[in-house]
Design a protein around this motif. Structure first.
Motif, PDB file in Angstrom:
ATOM      1  N   ASP A  39       0.868  -1.171  -0.098  1.00 59.29           N
ATOM      2  CA  ASP A  39      -0.052  -0.015   0.087  1.00 59.29           C
ATOM      3  C   ASP A  39       0.893   1.437   0.087  1.00 59.29           C
ATOM      4  O   ASP A  39       2.143   1.056   0.229  1.00 59.29           O
ATOM      5  CB  ASP A  39      -0.952   0.161   1.258  1.00 59.29           C
ATOM      6  CG  ASP A  39      -2.135   0.671   0.797  1.00 59.29           C
ATOM      7  OD1 ASP A  39      -2.112   1.833   0.738  1.00 59.29           O
ATOM      8  OD2 ASP A  39      -3.208   0.175   1.182  1.00 59.29           O
ATOM      9  N   ILE A  40       0.376   2.275  -0.113  1.00 54.28           N
ATOM     10  CA  ILE A  40       1.054   3.495  -0.237  1.00 54.28           C
ATOM     11  C   ILE A  40       0.831   4.531   1.130  1.00 54.28           C
ATOM     12  O   ILE A  40       1.377   5.392   1.275  1.00 54.28           O
ATOM     13  CB  ILE A  40       0.660   4.684  -1.467  1.00 54.28           C
ATOM     14  CG1 ILE A  40      -0.782   4.795  -1.244  1.00 54.28           C
ATOM     15  CG2 ILE A  40       1.326   3.948  -2.684  1.00 54.28           C
ATOM     16  CD1 ILE A  40      -1.109   6.071  -2.366  1.00 54.28           C
ATOM     17  N   ASP A  65       4.784   2.965  -3.965  1.00 56.74           N
ATOM     18  CA  ASP A  65       3.755   3.201  -5.151  1.00 56.74           C
ATOM     19  C   ASP A  65       4.141   2.141  -6.288  1.00 56.74           C
ATOM     20  O   ASP A  65       5.281   2.267  -6.997  1.00 56.74           O
ATOM     21  CB  ASP A  65       3.884   4.629  -5.332  1.00 56.74           C
ATOM     22  CG  ASP A  65       2.874   5.206  -6.325  1.00 56.74           C
ATOM     23  OD1 ASP A  65       2.202   4.335  -7.036  1.00 56.74           O
ATOM     24  OD2 ASP A  65       2.964   6.229  -6.483  1.00 56.74           O
ATOM     25  N   THR A  67       3.064   2.566  -9.127  1.00 58.74           N
ATOM     26  CA  THR A  67       3.426   3.307 -10.387  1.00 58.74           C
ATOM     27  C   THR A  67       4.730   3.888 -10.548  1.00 58.74           C
ATOM     28  O   THR A  67       5.247   4.552 -11.380  1.00 58.74           O
ATOM     29  CB  THR A  67       2.167   4.651 -10.493  1.00 58.74           C
ATOM     30  OG1 THR A  67       2.785   5.588  -9.554  1.00 58.74           O
ATOM     31  CG2 THR A  67       0.786   4.217 -10.228  1.00 58.74           C
ATOM     32  N   ASN A  68       5.522   3.819  -9.372  1.00 60.14           N
ATOM     33  CA  ASN A  68       6.771   4.356  -9.541  1.00 60.14           C
ATOM     34  C   ASN A  68       7.817   2.815  -9.800  1.00 60.14           C
ATOM     35  O   ASN A  68       8.081   2.266  -8.890  1.00 60.14           O
ATOM     36  CB  ASN A  68       7.333   4.875  -8.175  1.00 60.14           C
ATOM     37  CG  ASN A  68       8.596   5.465  -8.019  1.00 60.14           C
ATOM     38  OD1 ASN A  68       9.663   4.831  -8.594  1.00 60.14           O
ATOM     39  ND2 ASN A  68       9.032   6.557  -7.473  1.00 60.14           N
ATOM     40  N   VAL A 115      -2.426   4.687 -12.086  1.00 60.35           N
ATOM     41  CA  VAL A 115      -2.661   3.684 -11.024  1.00 60.35           C
ATOM     42  C   VAL A 115      -3.137   2.450 -11.652  1.00 60.35           C
ATOM     43  O   VAL A 115      -2.775   1.451 -11.227  1.00 60.35           O
ATOM     44  CB  VAL A 115      -3.508   4.301 -10.067  1.00 60.35           C
ATOM     45  CG1 VAL A 115      -3.740   3.231  -8.878  1.00 60.35           C
ATOM     46  CG2 VAL A 115      -2.848   5.538  -9.232  1.00 60.35           C
ATOM     47  N   GLY A 119       0.450   0.915 -13.416  1.00 59.91           N
ATOM     48  CA  GLY A 119       0.806   0.022 -12.048  1.00 59.91           C
ATOM     49  C   GLY A 119       0.897  -1.296 -12.200  1.00 59.91           C
ATOM     50  O   GLY A 119       1.772  -2.071 -12.001  1.00 59.91           O
TER      51      GLY A 119
END
Length: 260
Positions: A39-40, A65, A67-68, A115, A119
């Motif tokens: 989770d973020i 994250d 998406t990173n 996301v 992601g």
């Protein structure tokens, strides 16, 4: 049943700290899998770990994250070193922004795509490298009825989930030769904290969903567990590139079901 037994398997559930992700993670753990939860939000991870510990499940939290790409790669590398292998990946982390398309900022549209679609691509790509080397793996993408249907206010979400459906099919095509199955789950309308405000008696949308769903009710999060276990287990070893819709029959019918 041995076909559905996940003993000795390690499963990542992104965003598995609440709602549908937590219900799926619970189902996988009850079938024997060791959990990796991402989770973020640190607070959500802490609360989720308390829940999984109380249930007696083996679960490890990772804060990053999806998406990173650099952050995701560093964490996946750590996972592989610590856990040895990843057998199951559930790409569950996602967001939705309800806004009419004509009023939506392009930056918000891109964020939803990032996301909900990019992601899962990043995580699948990273995890698949190890799965390909081991010639074994299960990837489950959380699609949606919006992978099939349009609706006002959710253009970005529907675009992302439609893309995720096709990503599922394409990754299945590329990786099937390596004994990797990539499939999707398409939930209908479920009773979660997100939908709680619109599930009260008398709310127009609540009435619409109950009348539109042949089963005449909202889904319960635990209704997804069986499908997730099936797609994560040997029971689905020749199922690839499919999206299973768990929607109470909405996509099977048109209009309001008969009350007879």
């Amino acid at each position: 049943m041995t076909l559905f037994n996940l003993e000795g398997k390690t499963a990542i559930v992104t965003g598995g700290t609440h709602g549908l992700g937590m219900a799926i993670a619970t189902g996988l753990a009850e079938a024997g899998a060791e959990l990796i939860i991402t989770d973020i939000f640190e607070e959500k991870l802490d609360e989720a770990m308390k829940y999984y510990k109380e249930k007696g499940f083996k679960a490890t939290p990772y804060l990053f994250d999806v998406t990173n790409e650099d952050d995701a790669k560093a964490n996946v590398d750590t996972m592989l070193k610590k856990h040895g292998k990843i057998d199951i990946l559930v790409n569950n982390a996602g967001i939705i922004m309800r806004q009419m398309a004509v009023d939506m900022e392009v930056s918000d549209f891109r964020k939803v795509i990032d996301v909900d679609l990019v992601g899962p691509f990043i995580m699948s790509k990273l995890i698949a490298k190890d799965m390909i080397a081991r010639k074994s793996g299960k990837i489950i993408n959380m699609c949606s009825m919006m992978s099939e249907l349009g609706r006002d206010n959710v253009s970005a979400y529907a675009a992302a989930k439609g893309g995720l459906k096709m990503l599922t099919k394409n990754l299945a095509t590329e990786w099937a030769r390596h004994n990797i199955q990539v499939n999707g789950i398409g939930p209908g309308y479920f009773a979660t904290t997100q939908t709680e405000p619109i599930r009260v008696d008398g709310h127009p949308f609540n009435e619409f969903i109950i009348n539109r769903t042949p089963e005449g009710r909202w889904g319960n999060p635990e209704d997804l567990a069986g499908t997730a276990i099936f797609l994560a287990s040997d029971a689905s070893k020749f199922v690839n590139g499919q999206v299973i819709y768990v929607d109470g029959g909405i996509l099977a019918t048109i209009g309001k079901p008969s009350n007879e």
